[in-house]
Design an enzyme around this catalytic site. Structure first.
Site, short mmCIF file in Angstrom:
data_model
loop_
_atom_site.label_atom_id
_atom_site.label_comp_id
_atom_site.label_asym_id
_atom_site.label_seq_id
_atom_site.Cartn_x
_atom_site.Cartn_y
_atom_site.Cartn_z
CG ASP A 49 -12.00 -7.31 14.37
OD1 ASP A 49 -11.61 -6.22 13.93
OD2 ASP A 49 -11.23 -8.27 14.60
CE1 TYR A 54 -7.52 -12.88 13.57
CE2 TYR A 54 -9.75 -12.05 13.58
CZ TYR A 54 -8.42 -11.91 13.91
OH TYR A 54 -8.01 -10.79 14.60
CE LYS A 79 -8.29 -7.22 12.78
NZ LYS A 79 -9.15 -8.40 13.03
CG HIS A 112 -3.77 -9.02 11.12
ND1 HIS A 112 -4.61 -10.06 10.84
CD2 HIS A 112 -3.80 -8.89 12.47
CE1 HIS A 112 -5.11 -10.55 11.97
NE2 HIS A 112 -4.63 -9.86 12.97
N1 LIG Z 1 -5.45 -7.17 15.37
C1 LIG Z 1 -4.93 -8.19 16.03
O1 LIG Z 1 -3.71 -8.48 15.92
C2 LIG Z 1 -5.79 -8.98 16.95
C3 LIG Z 1 -5.22 -9.90 17.83
C4 LIG Z 1 -6.06 -10.62 18.68
C5 LIG Z 1 -7.44 -10.41 18.64
N2 LIG Z 1 -7.97 -9.52 17.74
C6 LIG Z 1 -9.43 -9.27 17.67
O2 LIG Z 1 -9.91 -8.97 18.98
C7 LIG Z 1 -10.97 -9.88 19.30
C8 LIG Z 1 -11.04 -10.13 20.81
O3 LIG Z 1 -9.81 -10.64 21.30
P1 LIG Z 1 -9.61 -12.18 21.74
O4 LIG Z 1 -10.58 -13.04 21.00
O5 LIG Z 1 -8.16 -12.47 21.60
O6 LIG Z 1 -9.92 -12.21 23.29
P2 LIG Z 1 -10.98 -11.56 24.31
O7 LIG Z 1 -12.16 -11.04 23.59
O8 LIG Z 1 -10.20 -10.68 25.21
O9 LIG Z 1 -11.37 -12.84 25.16
C9 LIG Z 1 -12.00 -13.93 24.58
C10 LIG Z 1 -12.00 -15.05 25.62
O10 LIG Z 1 -12.83 -14.69 26.72
C11 LIG Z 1 -13.87 -15.66 26.87
N3 LIG Z 1 -15.09 -14.91 27.21
C12 LIG Z 1 -15.66 -13.92 26.48
N4 LIG Z 1 -16.75 -13.43 27.11
C13 LIG Z 1 -16.86 -14.13 28.26
C14 LIG Z 1 -17.78 -14.08 29.32
N5 LIG Z 1 -18.81 -13.23 29.33
N6 LIG Z 1 -17.61 -14.95 30.37
C15 LIG Z 1 -16.57 -15.83 30.37
N7 LIG Z 1 -15.66 -15.91 29.38
C16 LIG Z 1 -15.80 -15.07 28.32
C17 LIG Z 1 -13.96 -16.37 25.55
O11 LIG Z 1 -14.36 -17.71 25.73
P3 LIG Z 1 -15.63 -18.36 24.94
O12 LIG Z 1 -15.47 -18.04 23.48
O13 LIG Z 1 -15.51 -19.80 25.27
O14 LIG Z 1 -16.85 -17.70 25.55
C18 LIG Z 1 -12.52 -16.33 25.06
O15 LIG Z 1 -11.78 -17.39 25.65
C19 LIG Z 1 -10.58 -11.12 18.50
O16 LIG Z 1 -11.61 -12.08 18.47
C20 LIG Z 1 -10.22 -10.50 17.18
O17 LIG Z 1 -11.37 -10.13 16.45
C21 LIG Z 1 -7.16 -8.80 16.91
#
Ligand SMILES: NC(=O)c1ccc[n+]([C@@H]2O[C@H](COP(=O)([O-])OP(=O)(O)OC[C@H]3O[C@@H](n4cnc5c(N)ncnc54)[C@H](OP(=O)(O)O)[C@@H]3O)[C@@H](O)[C@H]2O)c1
Length: 279
Positions: A49, A54, A79, A112
């Site tokens: 994704d 980004y 997106k 998006h």
């Molecule tokens: N459509 C939208 O508007 C929108 C908005 C936000 C996000 N997204 C998508 O959703 C994806 C996921 O959301 P997100 O990146 O916001 O947050 P997330 O996946 O909920 O959390 C990521 C965070 O958790 C940590 N983490 C992940 N696995 C871990 C583990 N096993 N142990 C400890 N810490 C861990 C990561 O740190 P480290 O990287 O340091 O491990 C990072 O700080 C995004 O990357 C993006 O592709 C879309």
């Protein structure tokens, strides 16, 4: 050849299959994006994704191209960025995304954010459907759309988004919106599924993780999977990337699911869709 995670596939609009587990790349810098996506593909993820917003599509595309995997083995979502909703701008932006990703076709392209107060998002949606009609997006959908936005674009065009990607995690279960998607035949994807990492220290989550000998992230990812949601956790650490995908050999039981369900408190870590607008 890298091991493929046996992620279940979900049928979108009955035709295009999306792997239920994907790899998120928000806030993954251009220098981290290449090794992280390579690590994800090596760990067996087959769904990446990304988004124009980004700023990492070129690095993501290079990582996929260098992986040795055939194009049809990796599901790619991108997106449309907020400043490019106007149809001519959207067409240019989509062409840039394909160039940056080094692909001729993406599997899924999303609006998006609805930008409902400042843009004609129906016109934007019509333009998105062109990309599907001309074969450059296998499926098109939306992100951060509320029920009224969904109704508006479907009523105006007769075209239903394949998927709506919204913020979902145990503190923001979004039951009403997910039920609404189900009624309309729209697949739901969870963004920030780990609450940007904040949920990993929740005592209920850590207690369940200890009890079943799994990591807190694996427990939360199972909760999404068992709800039938597409889930796209992000990490830049290869060990976490691999562990987050190692979730297909166990299940949470009904009592564990109920305890996690009870954490819902309507708490967002990202923006509310009504607050994201161009100035
Ligand atoms: N459509 C939208 O508007 C929108 C908005 C936000 C996000 N997204 C998508 O959703 C994806 C996921 O959301 P997100 O990146 O916001 O947050 P997330 O996946 O909920 O959390 C990521 C965070 O958790 C940590 N983490 C992940 N696995 C871990 C583990 N096993 N142990 C400890 N810490 C861990 C990561 O740190 P480290 O990287 O340091 O491990 C990072 O700080 C995004 O990357 C993006 O592709 C879309």
């Amino acid at each position: 050849m890298a091991r493929a995670v046996p992620s279940p596939l979900i049928a979108m609009s009955g035709e295009v299959l999306i792997p239920q587990l994907g790899f998120g790349t928000y806030k993954v810098t251009t220098s981290d994006a290449y090794p992280s996506v390579r690590a994800a593909l090596d760990a067996g993820y087959r769904h990446i994704d990304t988004a124009q917003m980004y700023g990492n599509e070129a690095a993501v595309g290079k990582a996929i191209a260098d992986s040795g995997l055939a194009r049809d083995e990796v599901f790619i979502t991108s997106k449309l960025n907020n400043p490019y909703h106007e149809p001519a701008a959207a067409r240019e932006a989509f062409a840039r995304t394909l160039d940056d990703l080094q692909v001729e076709v993406v599997d899924l392209f999303l609006i998006h954010w609805p930008m409902a107060k400042t843009t004609d998002y129906v016109a934007t949606w019509r333009t998105m459907t062109e990309f599907q009609a001309d074969g450059r997006a296998r499926a098109v959908g939306v992100s951060n759309f509320q029920p009224d936005h969904l109704r508006t674009i479907i009523d105006a065009t007769g075209n239903r988004p394949a998927l709506n990607q919204i913020e979902i995690h145990p503190y923001l279960a979004q039951r009403d919106l997910v039920d609404f998607h189900s009624e309309l035949g729209i697949v739901t994807a969870s963004w920030s599924p780990l609450g940007r990492g904040a949920l990993l220290n929740d005592p209920v989550i850590t207690q369940i993780a200890t009890q079943i000998g799994r990591t807190p992230a694996q427990v939360i990812i199972r909760w999404h999977l068992q709800r039938g949601l597409v889930v796209i956790p992000k990490s830049v650490h290869p060990d976490r990337i691999a562990a987050n995908a190692d979730v297909f050999d166990f299940e949470l039981n009904a009592e564990e699911i109920a305890r996690i369900d009870a954490l819902d408190r309507g708490q967002r870590f990202g923006s509310h869709p009504d607050k994201v607008e161009l100035a």
